[in-house]
Design a protein around this motif. Structure first.
Motif, PDB file in Angstrom:
ATOM      1  N   MET A  59       0.871  -0.941   0.022  1.00  7.51           N
ATOM      2  CA  MET A  59       0.322  -0.089  -0.031  1.00  7.51           C
ATOM      3  C   MET A  59       0.961   1.269  -0.061  1.00  7.51           C
ATOM      4  N   LEU A  60       0.946   1.834  -0.866  1.00  6.42           N
ATOM      5  CA  LEU A  60       1.474   3.683  -1.059  1.00  6.42           C
ATOM      6  C   LEU A  60       0.424   4.687  -0.050  1.00  6.42           C
ATOM      7  N   ALA A  61       0.849   5.287   1.168  1.00  9.62           N
ATOM      8  CA  ALA A  61       0.506   6.171   2.005  1.00  9.62           C
ATOM      9  C   ALA A  61       1.404   7.570   1.400  1.00  9.62           C
ATOM     10  N   LEU A  62       0.473   8.463   1.264  1.00  8.05           N
ATOM     11  CA  LEU A  62       0.629   9.869   0.734  1.00  8.05           C
ATOM     12  C   LEU A  62      -0.451  10.883   1.274  1.00  8.05           C
ATOM     13  N   SER A  63       0.650  11.576   1.878  1.00  8.68           N
ATOM     14  CA  SER A  63       0.279  13.276   2.563  1.00  8.68           C
ATOM     15  C   SER A  63       0.155  13.685   1.852  1.00  8.68           C
ATOM     16  N   PHE A  64      -1.010  14.892   1.698  1.00 11.47           N
ATOM     17  CA  PHE A  64      -0.754  16.049   0.966  1.00 11.47           C
ATOM     18  C   PHE A  64      -0.630  17.488   1.299  1.00 11.47           C
ATOM     19  N   VAL A  65      -0.063  18.237   1.103  1.00  9.88           N
ATOM     20  CA  VAL A  65      -0.269  19.837   1.474  1.00  9.88           C
ATOM     21  C   VAL A  65      -1.157  20.427   1.194  1.00  9.88           C
ATOM     22  N   THR A  66      -1.913  20.743   2.557  1.00 11.86           N
ATOM     23  CA  THR A  66      -3.342  21.601   2.266  1.00 11.86           C
ATOM     24  C   THR A  66      -2.879  22.800   1.369  1.00 11.86           C
ATOM     25  N   GLY A  67      -3.764  22.829  -0.037  1.00 12.94           N
ATOM     26  CA  GLY A  67      -3.859  23.887  -0.774  1.00 12.94           C
ATOM     27  C   GLY A  67      -3.296  23.153  -2.436  1.00 12.94           C
ATOM     28  N   THR A  68      -2.944  22.376  -2.510  1.00 14.20           N
ATOM     29  CA  THR A  68      -3.075  21.221  -3.273  1.00 14.20           C
ATOM     30  C   THR A  68      -4.138  20.037  -3.406  1.00 14.20           C
ATOM     31  N   GLU A  69      -4.122  19.756  -5.226  1.00 12.37           N
ATOM     32  CA  GLU A  69      -5.858  19.170  -5.706  1.00 12.37           C
ATOM     33  C   GLU A  69      -5.326  18.075  -6.667  1.00 12.37           C
ATOM     34  N   PRO A  70      -4.061  16.848  -5.653  1.00 11.61           N
ATOM     35  CA  PRO A  70      -4.428  15.689  -6.691  1.00 11.61           C
ATOM     36  C   PRO A  70      -5.085  14.701  -7.041  1.00 11.61           C
ATOM     37  N   GLY A  71      -5.915  15.361  -6.910  1.00  9.53           N
ATOM     38  CA  GLY A  71      -6.983  14.152  -7.258  1.00  9.53           C
ATOM     39  C   GLY A  71      -6.976  13.403  -8.100  1.00  9.53           C
ATOM     40  N   LYS A  72      -7.180  13.854  -9.941  1.00 10.09           N
ATOM     41  CA  LYS A  72      -6.645  13.573 -10.558  1.00 10.09           C
ATOM     42  C   LYS A  72      -5.463  12.358 -10.838  1.00 10.09           C
ATOM     43  N   TRP A  73      -4.161  12.803 -10.132  1.00  9.12           N
ATOM     44  CA  TRP A  73      -3.090  12.148 -10.439  1.00  9.12           C
ATOM     45  C   TRP A  73      -3.428  10.816  -9.131  1.00  9.12           C
ATOM     46  N   PHE A  74      -4.472  10.608  -8.476  1.00  6.36           N
ATOM     47  CA  PHE A  74      -5.143   9.846  -7.510  1.00  6.36           C
ATOM     48  C   PHE A  74      -6.008   8.578  -8.942  1.00  6.36           C
ATOM     49  N   GLU A  75      -6.671   8.748  -9.163  1.00  5.47           N
ATOM     50  CA  GLU A  75      -7.265   8.375  -9.989  1.00  5.47           C
ATOM     51  C   GLU A  75      -6.360   7.595 -10.958  1.00  5.47           C
ATOM     52  N   ARG A  76      -5.668   8.009 -11.851  1.00  2.14           N
ATOM     53  CA  ARG A  76      -5.104   7.510 -12.443  1.00  2.14           C
ATOM     54  C   ARG A  76      -3.900   6.572 -12.549  1.00  2.14           C
ATOM     55  N   PHE A  77      -3.390   6.902 -11.197  1.00  2.00           N
ATOM     56  CA  PHE A  77      -2.406   5.692 -10.575  1.00  2.00           C
ATOM     57  C   PHE A  77      -3.494   4.525 -10.107  1.00  2.00           C
ATOM     58  N   ARG A  78      -4.718   4.701  -9.413  1.00  2.00           N
ATOM     59  CA  ARG A  78      -5.556   3.851  -9.982  1.00  2.00           C
ATOM     60  C   ARG A  78      -6.103   2.805 -10.545  1.00  2.00           C
ATOM     61  N   GLU A  79      -5.957   3.549 -12.339  1.00  2.00           N
ATOM     62  CA  GLU A  79      -6.637   3.142 -12.874  1.00  2.00           C
ATOM     63  C   GLU A  79      -5.823   2.204 -13.560  1.00  2.00           C
ATOM     64  N   ARG A  80      -4.109   3.113 -14.082  1.00  2.00           N
ATOM     65  CA  ARG A  80      -3.003   2.744 -14.535  1.00  2.00           C
ATOM     66  C   ARG A  80      -1.977   1.664 -14.297  1.00  2.00           C
ATOM     67  N   THR A  81      -2.051   1.028 -12.711  1.00  2.00           N
ATOM     68  CA  THR A  81      -1.285   0.456 -12.519  1.00  2.00           C
ATOM     69  C   THR A  81      -2.427  -0.574 -11.228  1.00  2.00           C
ATOM     70  N   THR A  82      -1.519  -1.385 -10.477  1.00  2.00           N
ATOM     71  CA  THR A  82      -1.835  -2.923 -10.326  1.00  2.00           C
ATOM     72  C   THR A  82      -0.742  -3.125  -8.819  1.00  2.00           C
ATOM     73  N   HIS A  83      -0.672  -1.712  -8.070  1.00  2.00           N
ATOM     74  CA  HIS A  83       0.268  -1.276  -6.988  1.00  2.00           C
ATOM     75  C   HIS A  83      -0.326  -1.348  -5.937  1.00  2.00           C
ATOM     76  N   GLY A  84      -2.367  -1.674  -5.886  1.00  2.00           N
ATOM     77  CA  GLY A  84      -2.911  -1.839  -4.201  1.00  2.00           C
ATOM     78  C   GLY A  84      -3.310  -0.876  -3.961  1.00  2.00           C
ATOM     79  N   GLU A  85      -3.940  -0.856  -2.766  1.00  2.00           N
ATOM     80  CA  GLU A  85      -4.791   0.181  -2.139  1.00  2.00           C
ATOM     81  C   GLU A  85      -3.696   1.999  -2.410  1.00  2.00           C
ATOM     82  N   LEU A  86      -4.151   2.436  -2.305  1.00  2.00           N
ATOM     83  CA  LEU A  86      -3.749   4.559  -2.418  1.00  2.00           C
ATOM     84  C   LEU A  86      -4.402   4.545  -1.561  1.00  2.00           C
ATOM     85  N   LEU A  87      -3.371   4.856  -0.134  1.00  2.00           N
ATOM     86  CA  LEU A  87      -4.219   5.403   0.595  1.00  2.00           C
ATOM     87  C   LEU A  87      -3.563   7.263   1.010  1.00  2.00           C
TER      88      LEU A  87
END
Length: 220
Positions: free
Chosen positions: A1-29
């Motif tokens: 599982m990849l655990a990512l913490s993002f700083v307030t003021g960033t909006e990385p949601g599109k990266w999360f979606e692409r990571f889940r769609e394009r890879t098979t690394h399991g859960e992204l927290l």
């Protein structure tokens, strides 16, 4: 599982979606935080999205970390909605001469605490504009702040060298704009025959037959 913490003021949601769609690394927290560096140092996160400069990110600490800068943020200023200064698209230090500056910096918690005073029609707050955009209330507007003393901040992905993995590298690639068809490694060069066979395969042609060593016998 990849655990990512993002700083307030960033909006990385599109990266999360692409990571889940394009890879098979399991859960992204993924969790937002006012202080993702602490979560990285405490091993609560394996990958963080930080705002730079960060005073705690010393040269000694950087030796144990990978730091990949992604983009820059414009300095901004938060104003009361009814302020005449909102008539300007961009403000300078001369424009706010005499105004109370409740906070000037990049700490998300401090910005969050100072903005209610601005909303009460008193003073201003200077901070990265994307941070002001996320935290501003209805009674607050924000503008670009053009000052020689305020350089653009940078957003970077930071992780421990010891934790480097294929999952992290794939996420970094997505954040840097790698498409679904691109690769981290350059494609190997092909010979002329391999290129010809590939071209025939695309056209649906049969591969050329190779003549026998001695040739065929003629019929009389």
């Amino acid at each position: 599982m990849l655990a990512l913490s993002f700083v307030t003021g960033t909006e990385p949601g599109k990266w999360f979606e692409r990571f889940r769609e394009r890879t098979t690394h399991g859960e992204l927290l993924a969790t937002g935080s006012d202080d993702p560096l602490t979560e990285l140092l405490d091993a609560r996160a394996t990958l963080t999205l930080l705002r730079l400069p960060e005073a705690r990110l010393t040269d000694e600490l950087r030796r144990d970390l990978h730091v990949v800068t992604l983009y820059s943020e414009t300095p901004g200023i938060a104003l009361p909605k009814d302020s005449e200064l909102t008539l300007l698209d961009r403000l300078t230090p001369a424009d706010i001469d005499g105004e109370i500056i409740h906070y000037d910096g990049t700490d998300a918690t401090a910005v969050r605490d100072a903005l209610p005073v601005v909303a009460a029609n008193v003073g201003v707050v200077i901070a990265p504009r994307p941070l002001l955009k996320v935290l501003s209330r209805k009674q607050i507007e924000h503008r670009e702040y053009d000052s020689p003393d305020h350089r653009p901040t940078e957003i970077a992905l930071v992780w421990r060298r010891a934790d480097d993995s294929e999952a992290i590298q794939d996420f970094v690639g997505i954040a840097k704009g790698r498409t679904v068809n691109s690769s981290r490694q350059a494609a190997p060069k092909r010979s002329a025959r391999e290129k010809a066979l590939a071209k025939q395969a695309r056209r649906g042609d049969a591969p050329p037959k190779r003549a026998g060593r001695g040739g065929g016998r003629r019929r009389r």
